[in-house]
Each structure stands twice: as structure tokens, then as C-alpha cells.
Design a protein around this motif. Structure first.
Motif, short mmCIF file in Angstrom:
data_model
loop_
_atom_site.label_atom_id
_atom_site.label_comp_id
_atom_site.label_asym_id
_atom_site.label_seq_id
_atom_site.Cartn_x
_atom_site.Cartn_y
_atom_site.Cartn_z
N ARG A 105 0.80 -1.23 0.00
CA ARG A 105 0.00 0.00 0.00
C ARG A 105 0.83 1.27 0.00
O ARG A 105 0.61 2.19 -0.78
CB ARG A 105 -0.87 0.10 1.26
N THR A 106 1.78 1.35 0.94
CA THR A 106 2.50 2.62 1.11
C THR A 106 3.30 2.93 -0.15
O THR A 106 3.24 4.04 -0.69
CB THR A 106 3.41 2.53 2.35
N ARG A 125 11.43 3.96 3.17
CA ARG A 125 11.09 3.03 4.25
C ARG A 125 12.32 2.18 4.55
O ARG A 125 13.00 1.73 3.63
CB ARG A 125 9.93 2.12 3.84
N HIS A 179 5.33 6.13 11.36
CA HIS A 179 4.77 5.97 10.02
C HIS A 179 3.79 7.14 9.83
O HIS A 179 2.57 6.98 9.86
CB HIS A 179 4.05 4.63 9.95
N GLN A 217 0.80 7.20 7.28
CA GLN A 217 -0.27 6.27 7.65
C GLN A 217 -1.13 6.89 8.76
O GLN A 217 -2.36 6.82 8.72
CB GLN A 217 0.33 4.94 8.15
N ARG A 241 4.33 0.56 14.37
CA ARG A 241 4.64 1.99 14.21
C ARG A 241 3.40 2.80 13.86
O ARG A 241 3.34 3.99 14.12
CB ARG A 241 5.72 2.17 13.15
N THR A 242 2.39 2.14 13.26
CA THR A 242 1.19 2.90 12.88
C THR A 242 0.46 3.40 14.13
O THR A 242 0.00 4.53 14.17
CB THR A 242 0.22 2.07 12.02
N ARG A 276 -1.59 -6.02 13.17
CA ARG A 276 -0.98 -7.32 12.93
C ARG A 276 0.14 -7.55 13.95
O ARG A 276 0.83 -6.60 14.33
CB ARG A 276 -0.38 -7.27 11.51
N GLN A 290 3.61 -8.03 14.60
CA GLN A 290 4.70 -7.63 13.69
C GLN A 290 5.82 -8.67 13.74
O GLN A 290 6.87 -8.43 14.34
CB GLN A 290 5.23 -6.25 14.09
N PRO A 324 -4.48 -0.94 9.58
CA PRO A 324 -3.61 -0.31 8.57
C PRO A 324 -3.37 -1.22 7.37
O PRO A 324 -2.96 -0.76 6.31
CB PRO A 324 -2.30 -0.06 9.32
N LEU A 325 -3.61 -2.54 7.55
CA LEU A 325 -3.30 -3.57 6.57
C LEU A 325 -1.79 -3.67 6.38
O LEU A 325 -1.10 -2.69 6.60
CB LEU A 325 -4.03 -3.33 5.25
N PRO A 326 -1.24 -4.78 6.01
CA PRO A 326 -1.93 -6.01 5.67
C PRO A 326 -2.49 -6.70 6.92
O PRO A 326 -1.86 -6.67 7.97
CB PRO A 326 -0.81 -6.87 5.05
C1 NCD Z 1 1.92 -1.14 8.26
C2 NCD Z 1 3.41 -0.92 8.37
O1 NCD Z 1 4.17 -1.18 7.44
O2 NCD Z 1 3.79 -0.41 9.43
N1 NCD Z 1 1.50 -1.30 6.95
C3 NCD Z 1 1.22 -0.18 6.20
O3 NCD Z 1 2.09 0.59 5.88
N2 NCD Z 1 -0.06 0.03 5.88
C4 NCD Z 1 1.39 -2.13 9.19
C5 NCD Z 1 1.92 -3.53 9.21
O4 NCD Z 1 2.83 -3.88 8.44
O5 NCD Z 1 1.40 -4.32 9.99
#
Ligand code: NCD
Length: 338
Positions: A57-58, A107, A135, A138, A172-173, A234, A236, A273-275
Motif C-alpha cells: 500500500r504505502t 522506508r 509511520h 499512515q 509503528r502505525t 498485525r 509484527q 492499517p493492513l496487511p
Molecule cells: C503497516 C506498516 O508497514 O507499518 N503497513 C502499512 O504501511 N499500511 C502495518 C503492518 O505492516 O502491519
């Protein structure tokens, strides 16, 4: 704040009016994101999209956001495809890439790395996620989504109750979103996680010092019952020493239709935030909620493009130009934004 040419590294850079400004600009990007119009405001500009950690996504939404403003995207999508594997420092990489790009999104797995990179960069850098730290884009798209969802329920961000669920230690979100919410008034944080994966104590202290209410629990039912929004995360697994260690926590904090109906207020917004980890052993946000009207996860991903367009337009100073240099989309765009 003056956004022009500024690195966007942490949500701590923002005051509330800055966030409102980003949201206003994001609103103005809708005709482009919804493929009704094409802007050429960034025609000729180049984005260096540097992703040294997995991302869907990002990475793609930053790239598309730049394209939708007429710019070109150069992508480095793996650490293995860059000279960093030959021992090149972040400093040298930053000096080089910033000579080729008008703006960089980066990133990287290490907390603090994007700030270090930005210091050496000659072009503005936007943090696409630095390890467990932050992040910011996000958090902005999450808050933009929360605002829209709550507005449609005749509510605002001030005074809201938010449940954050899962791996609050490494996510981090949730770190960035909490810090962004600090700018608002009287937020009630219900933090639901295993004891070992709690929100970092420093962030909890910051929230309390800013006058917000924070409760922490391991009990899903207790944490879920009084929220305007629940934000799932999720486990991590890439931040744990081994997958086995992450497995201990997998599947302990899941939301499905039955749990939602039993424990949440009927109008609670569901975010992630997905995934999301849809493997049976995790299944943190069950697919049986896919048709639920309060499931906002794909509205979040759509909003991500608007917010990221806004960041580019502000940092590269083309907010006024964006609606001037337009053409109508000349292809079949479907009805996907109705
Ligand atoms: C998140 C991330 O990378 O921090 N994903 C995102 O950018 N939408 C969340 C995650 O990976 O669980």
C-alpha cells in the motif's frame, strides 16, 4: 508550519492547524484520485521511492499519488537491488539519490534511519516507515479516515474513544496515530494487547501528560465495549527474534462478526492499517466482516492516496497549481468511486 521543501519524518512536527491544512488539501485532490481529472502540476518532477522493507500500500499509493499529480516515479523496492548491500552508507545513498530526485519517500527497518538519511539528503524526504518508530503518512490517512467516518455519524475527533488492539509495542502505525491524536482534546484510549506487547510506556506517558485517558487491558471484551473506533493491528512478526516467538501471540486478539456484535457498540468503525494476517492461526480481522458497513479498511486505503497527494503538493508547493493544469480523464474509469 511551512511545508515547502520540508522533510516529513515524524508526526511530532505537526500542530493541529498543520493537520487540518493537510486534510483540506487532501479533500481538494478527490477529482484526481477518483480518476475524473488528470493534473499535470508535477509534470517532469521525479519521486525517488526507496523501500528497504516489504510494502504494498504505502509504496504503490505514494507512487500513484505522485503520478496522479503528473510526476514520474523511480523505484528501488528491495535492499538487495541497491548499493547498500555493497556496504554503501545511508549518507552516501542520500547524497546520490537526492541528486536525481525532487522528493524521496523512504522506508527502512531501523528506527531513526529515515531521519539520518534526510539529514544528508538535498531533496525533501518523507518517512514511509522507519522500523518500530513512526509511520507519519499512515497516521495522517488513519486520522483523515476517522474524521470522515465520525463526521458521517455527527461526531468529531475531540472526545472520541478509540480501541487499539494487538501488537502495540512494535506497531509503528499505532505509535504515530496516538501521537497525532495527542493534538486533539479528551481522547479516551483503550489499549488492548498482551502485557508483553503493550504500547511503549513513553508514549502512554505522553498521552496522559497531554490530558488524555489511557487504559490498558489484556481482556478483549472489556477493551472493546466503549469505542467510536477500533483499530486492529498485525503481530509484527518481523520484529521478533523468531517466528515461533511471534506465534505465541497470534490469534489471541481477533475480531469477527460474532465478537463485534457481542462486544462493540453498534456503530463502531473498524480499522486496520493492513496487511491483515488472514492465515487461519492469526485471522486477526476476520473476512466475515468484509461486507460490514462499518468496516473502513478499504476507505483507509483509498484515503491514503488523497493524503499522500496532499503531502507532495504541500512539500513541492503546487497546491494552487494542481487544479489549474488539468485535463479530463479520457478513458473508461468505471463506477468504482460512486
Ligand atoms: C503497516 C506498516 O508497514 O507499518 N503497513 C502499512 O504501511 N499500511 C502495518 C503492518 O505492516 O502491519
Amino acid at each position: 508550519m511551512d511545508f515547502r521543501g520540508t522533510h516529513i519524518i515524524s508526526v511530532q512536527q505537526f500542530q493541529r492547524p498543520d493537520v487540518e491544512r493537510i486534510f483540506d488539501v487532501a479533500d481538494s485532490m478527490e477529482p484526481f484520485a477518483q480518476r475524473r481529472q488528470v493534473s499535470k502540476a508535477l509534470d517532469g518532477a521525479i519521486l525517488g521511492n526507496m523501500f528497504f522493507e516489504p510494502s504494498t500500500r504505502t509504496r504503490v499509493s505514494f507512487g500513484c499519488a505522485f503520478n496522479m499529480l503528473g510526476g514520474h516515479v523511480r523505484e528501488t523496492a528491495e535492499i538487495g537491488a541497491s548499493s547498500i548491500t555493497k556496504g554503501e552508507s545511508l549518507y552516501d545513498t542520500a547524497r546520490v539519490i537526492s541528486g536525481y530526485s525532487d522528493v524521496i519517500v523512504m522506508r527502512h527497518p531501523r528506527a531513526g534511519s529515515v531521519a539520518e538519511f534526510a539529514e544528508a539528503s538535498r531533496a525533501p524526504v518523507i518517512n514511509g516507515g522507519d522500523g518500530v518508530n513512526e509511520h507519519p503518512s499512515q497516521a495522517l490517512l488513519d486520522l483523515y479516515t476517522i474524521r470522515k467516518e465520525l463526521e458521517s455519524r455527527q461526531r468529531g475527533i475531540d472526545g472520541m474513544h478509540i480501541g487499539m488492539v494487538g501488537d502495540l509495542k512494535h506497531g509503528r502505525t499505532v505509535h504515530s496515530l496516538s501521537r497525532l491524536l495527542k493534538l486533539y482534546r479528551d481522547i479516551n484510549f483503550n489499549l488492548i494487547s498482551p502485557k508483553q506487547l503493550r504500547m511503549p510506556p513513553g508514549i502512554v506517558a505522553e498521552l496522559r501528560a497531554a490530558g488524555h485517558k489511557v487504559s490498558q487491558t489484556e481482556d478483549m471484551a472489556k477493551g472493546l465495549h466503549d469505542n467510536d473506533t477500533v483499530y486492529l493491528t498485525r503481530i509484527q512478526e518481523e520484529r521478533f527474534a523468531s517466528r515461533l516467538e511471534a506465534d505465541v501471540y497470534r490469534g489471541r486478539f481477533r475480531l469477527n462478526q460474532a465478537i463485534y456484535t457481542r462486544h462493540c457498540q453498534p456503530n463502531t468503525v473498524i480499522m486496520h492499517p493492513l496487511p491483515r494476517d488472514t492465515r487461519a492461526e492469526a485471522n486477526e480481522l476476520d473476512e466475515d466482516l468484509n461486507q460490514h458497513p462499518n468496516l473502513a479498511i478499504f476507505r483507509q486505503t483509498d484515503n491514503g492516496v488523497l493524503v499522500r497527494m496532499a503531502l507532495f503538493a504541500l512539500v513541492l508547493d503546487v497546491v494552487e497549481k494542481a487544479p489549474q493544469h488539468v485535463q479530463q480523464a479520457g478513458w473508461y474509469t468505471g463506477r468504482r468511486f460512486e
